[in-house]
Design a protein around this motif. Structure first.
Motif, PDB file in Angstrom:
ATOM      1  N   MET A 150      -4.061  -3.337  12.355  1.00  0.00           N
ATOM      2  CA  MET A 150      -4.543  -2.878  11.264  1.00  0.00           C
ATOM      3  C   MET A 150      -4.701  -1.474  11.233  1.00  0.00           C
ATOM      4  O   MET A 150      -4.400  -0.668  10.266  1.00  0.00           O
ATOM      5  N   PHE A 187      -0.988 -13.679  10.550  1.00  0.00           N
ATOM      6  CA  PHE A 187      -2.033 -12.757  10.169  1.00  0.00           C
ATOM      7  C   PHE A 187      -1.986 -11.797   9.249  1.00  0.00           C
ATOM      8  O   PHE A 187      -2.322 -11.788   8.034  1.00  0.00           O
ATOM      9  N   LEU A 188      -0.956 -10.976   9.619  1.00  0.00           N
ATOM     10  CA  LEU A 188      -0.414  -9.771   8.653  1.00  0.00           C
ATOM     11  C   LEU A 188       0.081 -10.369   7.300  1.00  0.00           C
ATOM     12  O   LEU A 188      -0.273  -9.754   6.252  1.00  0.00           O
ATOM     13  N   GLN A 189       1.008 -11.318   7.463  1.00  0.00           N
ATOM     14  CA  GLN A 189       1.687 -11.846   6.260  1.00  0.00           C
ATOM     15  C   GLN A 189       0.729 -12.370   5.512  1.00  0.00           C
ATOM     16  O   GLN A 189       0.891 -12.208   4.123  1.00  0.00           O
ATOM     17  N   GLY A 190      -0.168 -13.103   6.038  1.00  0.00           N
ATOM     18  CA  GLY A 190      -1.346 -13.668   5.264  1.00  0.00           C
ATOM     19  C   GLY A 190      -2.061 -12.691   4.173  1.00  0.00           C
ATOM     20  O   GLY A 190      -2.574 -13.036   3.226  1.00  0.00           O
ATOM     21  N   LYS A 191      -2.311 -11.650   4.810  1.00  0.00           N
ATOM     22  CA  LYS A 191      -2.968 -10.467   4.228  1.00  0.00           C
ATOM     23  C   LYS A 191      -2.029  -9.724   3.102  1.00  0.00           C
ATOM     24  O   LYS A 191      -2.505  -8.560   2.590  1.00  0.00           O
ATOM     25  N   GLY A 192      -0.785 -10.412   2.909  1.00  0.00           N
ATOM     26  CA  GLY A 192       0.059  -9.579   2.081  1.00  0.00           C
ATOM     27  C   GLY A 192       0.752  -8.345   2.513  1.00  0.00           C
ATOM     28  O   GLY A 192       1.413  -7.667   2.007  1.00  0.00           O
ATOM     29  N   CYS A 193       0.648  -8.241   3.878  1.00  0.00           N
ATOM     30  CA  CYS A 193       1.401  -7.187   4.277  1.00  0.00           C
ATOM     31  C   CYS A 193       2.973  -7.472   4.764  1.00  0.00           C
ATOM     32  O   CYS A 193       3.156  -8.699   5.190  1.00  0.00           O
ATOM     33  N   GLN A 243       0.758  -1.340   0.058  1.00  0.00           N
ATOM     34  CA  GLN A 243       0.006   0.039  -0.042  1.00  0.00           C
ATOM     35  C   GLN A 243       0.642   1.222  -0.004  1.00  0.00           C
ATOM     36  O   GLN A 243       0.211   2.383  -0.075  1.00  0.00           O
ATOM     37  N   LYS A 283      -5.467  -7.878  16.125  1.00  0.00           N
ATOM     38  CA  LYS A 283      -5.644  -7.790  14.897  1.00  0.00           C
ATOM     39  C   LYS A 283      -6.204  -6.548  14.315  1.00  0.00           C
ATOM     40  O   LYS A 283      -5.619  -5.601  13.707  1.00  0.00           O
ATOM     41  N   GLU A 284      -7.480  -6.043  15.001  1.00  0.00           N
ATOM     42  CA  GLU A 284      -8.003  -4.612  14.744  1.00  0.00           C
ATOM     43  C   GLU A 284      -7.155  -3.598  15.116  1.00  0.00           C
ATOM     44  O   GLU A 284      -6.856  -2.624  14.451  1.00  0.00           O
TER      45      GLU A 284
END
Ligand code: NYM
Ligand code: MG
Length: 211
Positions: free
Chosen positions: A195, A32-38, A5, A191-192
């Motif tokens: 993010m 979680f973050l890596q899974g979201k492509g972060c 982003q 997570k929230e």
């Protein structure tokens, strides 16, 4: 190569007493973050991989004795030796999920009776976290979780004092999460928080700790 982003990465720190669940939650948040492509990495302090870190590790394992102020400064030096790399990663767009930081440094040393302002001083100038999540667990509860590993500081009475000092360090970057809730619930809250922090950081400059 920035994050997908654009903008810089976020410095997200998890703090809490020993056995408060930080390490497990850091791992869950990271995947979680890596899974979201972060673009994200997991770090921890002390970083036992450096020569300073090996001195700290020997001290924690009771294999060496060090003066209270000396070990305090070694913990701080262990963050300073990583500062430049930390800055490069963050500016390059990588979010860092860090298990313990300067707050551990101050809370654990102050719990031994060292002056808190003296403890804060060497932390000034390190990179300021964008978010600190404190996993709040009562010392008695934490001790029940499979017991302590036998390192220095892993005693209920001492951990109570650490908790009081953590409390006095709370500032505007802190969010307190009830660490006694089920793991999945804590994970969702993290997570929230993470993010929205990552989003905010895209238009926010890096700052330095100024205690
Ligand atoms: N600790 C950790 C300190 O006393 N000062 C510091 O600056 C840091 C980063 O080291 N009991 C203490 C807290 C822990 C111990 O950490 C080892 P861990 O997360 O259990 O490996
Ligand atoms: Mg520990």
């Amino acid at each position: 190569s920035g994050s997908s982003q654009g903008g810089r990465g976020a410095l997200i720190v998890l703090e809490g007493l020993d056995r408060s669940g930080k390490s497990s939650q850091c791992a869950r948040l990271l995947s979680f973050l890596q899974g979201k492509g972060c673009q994200a990495e997991g770090w921890r302090f002390p970083d036992r991989g450096t020569s300073v870190g090996q001195m700290i590790s020997a001290y924690l394992a009771n294999e060496s004795e060090l003066d209270d102020r000396t070990i305090h400064l070694l913990f701080s030096a262990n963050r300073w030796e990583k500062r430049a790399l930390m800055e490069r990663k963050l500016l390059g767009g990588t979010t860092l999920i860090v298990d313990r930081y300067s707050y551990s440094g101050v809370a654990f040393s102050a719990a031994k009776g060292l002056d808190i302002e003296w403890c804060k001083a060497p932390e000034n100038g390190l990179i300021a976290p964008d978010l600190v999540v404190y996993l709040d667990v009562q010392p008695e509860k934490a001790a029940e979780r499979g017991g302590y590993g036998g390192e220095r500081y892993e005693k209920i009475e001492f951990q109570k004092k650490v908790g009081e000092h953590y409390h006095s360090l709370r500032d505007s970057t802190w969010k307190v999460v009830d660490g006694s809730l089920p793991m999945e619930v804590v994970e969702e809250q993290l997570k929230e928080l993470a993010m929205s922090c990552i989003l905010e950081c895209q238009s926010k400059q890096l700052a330095s700790l100024a205690w």
